[in-house]
Design a protein around this motif. Structure first.
Motif, PDB file in Angstrom:
ATOM      1  N   VAL A   1       0.832  -1.198   0.000  1.00 51.51           N
ATOM      2  CA  VAL A   1       0.000   0.000   0.000  1.00 51.51           C
ATOM      3  C   VAL A   1       0.875   1.260   0.000  1.00 51.51           C
ATOM      4  O   VAL A   1       0.526   2.268  -0.612  1.00 51.51           O
ATOM      5  N   VAL A   2       2.026   1.204   0.659  1.00 51.83           N
ATOM      6  CA  VAL A   2       2.927   2.364   0.683  1.00 51.83           C
ATOM      7  C   VAL A   2       3.431   2.667  -0.725  1.00 51.83           C
ATOM      8  O   VAL A   2       3.484   3.823  -1.136  1.00 51.83           O
ATOM      9  N   TYR A   3       3.796   1.633  -1.451  1.00 54.30           N
ATOM     10  CA  TYR A   3       4.258   1.825  -2.825  1.00 54.30           C
ATOM     11  C   TYR A   3       3.174   2.512  -3.659  1.00 54.30           C
ATOM     12  O   TYR A   3       3.452   3.452  -4.397  1.00 54.30           O
ATOM     13  N   ILE A   4       1.948   2.059  -3.518  1.00 54.98           N
ATOM     14  CA  ILE A   4       0.830   2.633  -4.264  1.00 54.98           C
ATOM     15  C   ILE A   4       0.598   4.075  -3.826  1.00 54.98           C
ATOM     16  O   ILE A   4       0.377   4.966  -4.648  1.00 54.98           O
ATOM     17  N   ALA A   5       0.662   4.326  -2.517  1.00 54.84           N
ATOM     18  CA  ALA A   5       0.459   5.679  -1.999  1.00 54.84           C
ATOM     19  C   ALA A   5       1.523   6.633  -2.532  1.00 54.84           C
ATOM     20  O   ALA A   5       1.212   7.762  -2.932  1.00 54.84           O
TER      21      ALA A   5
ATOM     22  N   ARG B   1       2.316  11.328  -8.603  1.00 54.24           N
ATOM     23  CA  ARG B   1       1.436  11.860  -9.650  1.00 54.24           C
ATOM     24  C   ARG B   1       0.871  13.218  -9.246  1.00 54.24           C
ATOM     25  O   ARG B   1       0.741  14.118 -10.078  1.00 54.24           O
ATOM     26  N   PHE B   2       0.548  13.366  -7.963  1.00 52.92           N
ATOM     27  CA  PHE B   2       0.100  14.672  -7.482  1.00 52.92           C
ATOM     28  C   PHE B   2       1.205  15.711  -7.667  1.00 52.92           C
ATOM     29  O   PHE B   2       0.964  16.822  -8.138  1.00 52.92           O
TER      30      PHE B   2
ATOM     31  N   SER C   1      -2.852  10.605   0.007  1.00 53.87           N
ATOM     32  CA  SER C   1      -2.418   9.512  -0.868  1.00 53.87           C
ATOM     33  C   SER C   1      -2.432   8.183  -0.126  1.00 53.87           C
ATOM     34  O   SER C   1      -2.881   7.165  -0.668  1.00 53.87           O
ATOM     35  N   LEU C   2      -1.957   8.192   1.108  1.00 54.17           N
ATOM     36  CA  LEU C   2      -1.952   6.957   1.899  1.00 54.17           C
ATOM     37  C   LEU C   2      -3.377   6.515   2.203  1.00 54.17           C
ATOM     38  O   LEU C   2      -3.690   5.320   2.105  1.00 54.17           O
ATOM     39  N   LEU C   3      -4.242   7.434   2.551  1.00 52.29           N
ATOM     40  CA  LEU C   3      -5.646   7.089   2.811  1.00 52.29           C
ATOM     41  C   LEU C   3      -6.294   6.502   1.561  1.00 52.29           C
ATOM     42  O   LEU C   3      -6.964   5.468   1.631  1.00 52.29           O
ATOM     43  N   LEU C   4      -6.091   7.142   0.442  1.00 49.66           N
ATOM     44  CA  LEU C   4      -6.671   6.661  -0.815  1.00 49.66           C
ATOM     45  C   LEU C   4      -6.159   5.274  -1.170  1.00 49.66           C
ATOM     46  O   LEU C   4      -6.940   4.373  -1.503  1.00 49.66           O
ATOM     47  N   ALA C   5      -4.857   5.068  -1.061  1.00 46.52           N
ATOM     48  CA  ALA C   5      -4.274   3.748  -1.364  1.00 46.52           C
ATOM     49  C   ALA C   5      -4.804   2.699  -0.415  1.00 46.52           C
ATOM     50  O   ALA C   5      -5.080   1.570  -0.819  1.00 46.52           O
ATOM     51  N   THR C   6      -4.938   3.050   0.846  1.00 49.91           N
ATOM     52  CA  THR C   6      -5.453   2.100   1.843  1.00 49.91           C
ATOM     53  C   THR C   6      -6.895   1.719   1.537  1.00 49.91           C
ATOM     54  O   THR C   6      -7.258   0.543   1.578  1.00 49.91           O
TER      55      THR C   6
END
Length: 102
Positions: A60-64, A70-71, A93-98
């Motif tokens: 999830v960290v990688y995705i965040a 991108r932001f 970003s972390l919330l969204l990925a999670t």
């Protein structure tokens, strides 16, 4: 759902290999170099601390961080974010990925 993301990644690869798009949208590596590497290291460590304490998959960290990069690439067109905006973007970003992947 997995098939959708594979197709999305393939279409993204096609778009990013287009020479016109490469000039418009810099790579995440170029974006990282333009921003404070100390902040980035702290952000990644913080994300891993949060994910580990919540017992969420570390992927999830990688995705965040990908979302965050991108932001930064879109924010780069406007101005360099200050510390508060940087922190808010990382948390979002972390919330969204999670929410999307756990």
């Amino acid at each position: 759902m997995v098939v959708f993301f594979r197709e999305l990644l393939l279409s993204e690869d096609d778009a990013m290999n287009n020479p016109d798009n490469i000039r418009k949208y810099p790579s995440s590596k170029a974006i990282v170099l333009q921003h404070n590497p100390v902040w980035r290291k702290l952000v990644v460590e913080w994300c891993y601390t949060v994910v580990d304490s919540l017992e969420i998959d570390r992927e999830v960290v990688y995705i965040a961080i990908d979302i965050f990069d991108r932001f930064l690439s879109s924010a780069q067109q406007r101005k360099r974010p200050d510390k508060k905006a940087y922190e808010a973007a990382v948390m979002s970003s972390l919330l969204l990925a999670t929410k999307l992947f756990s």
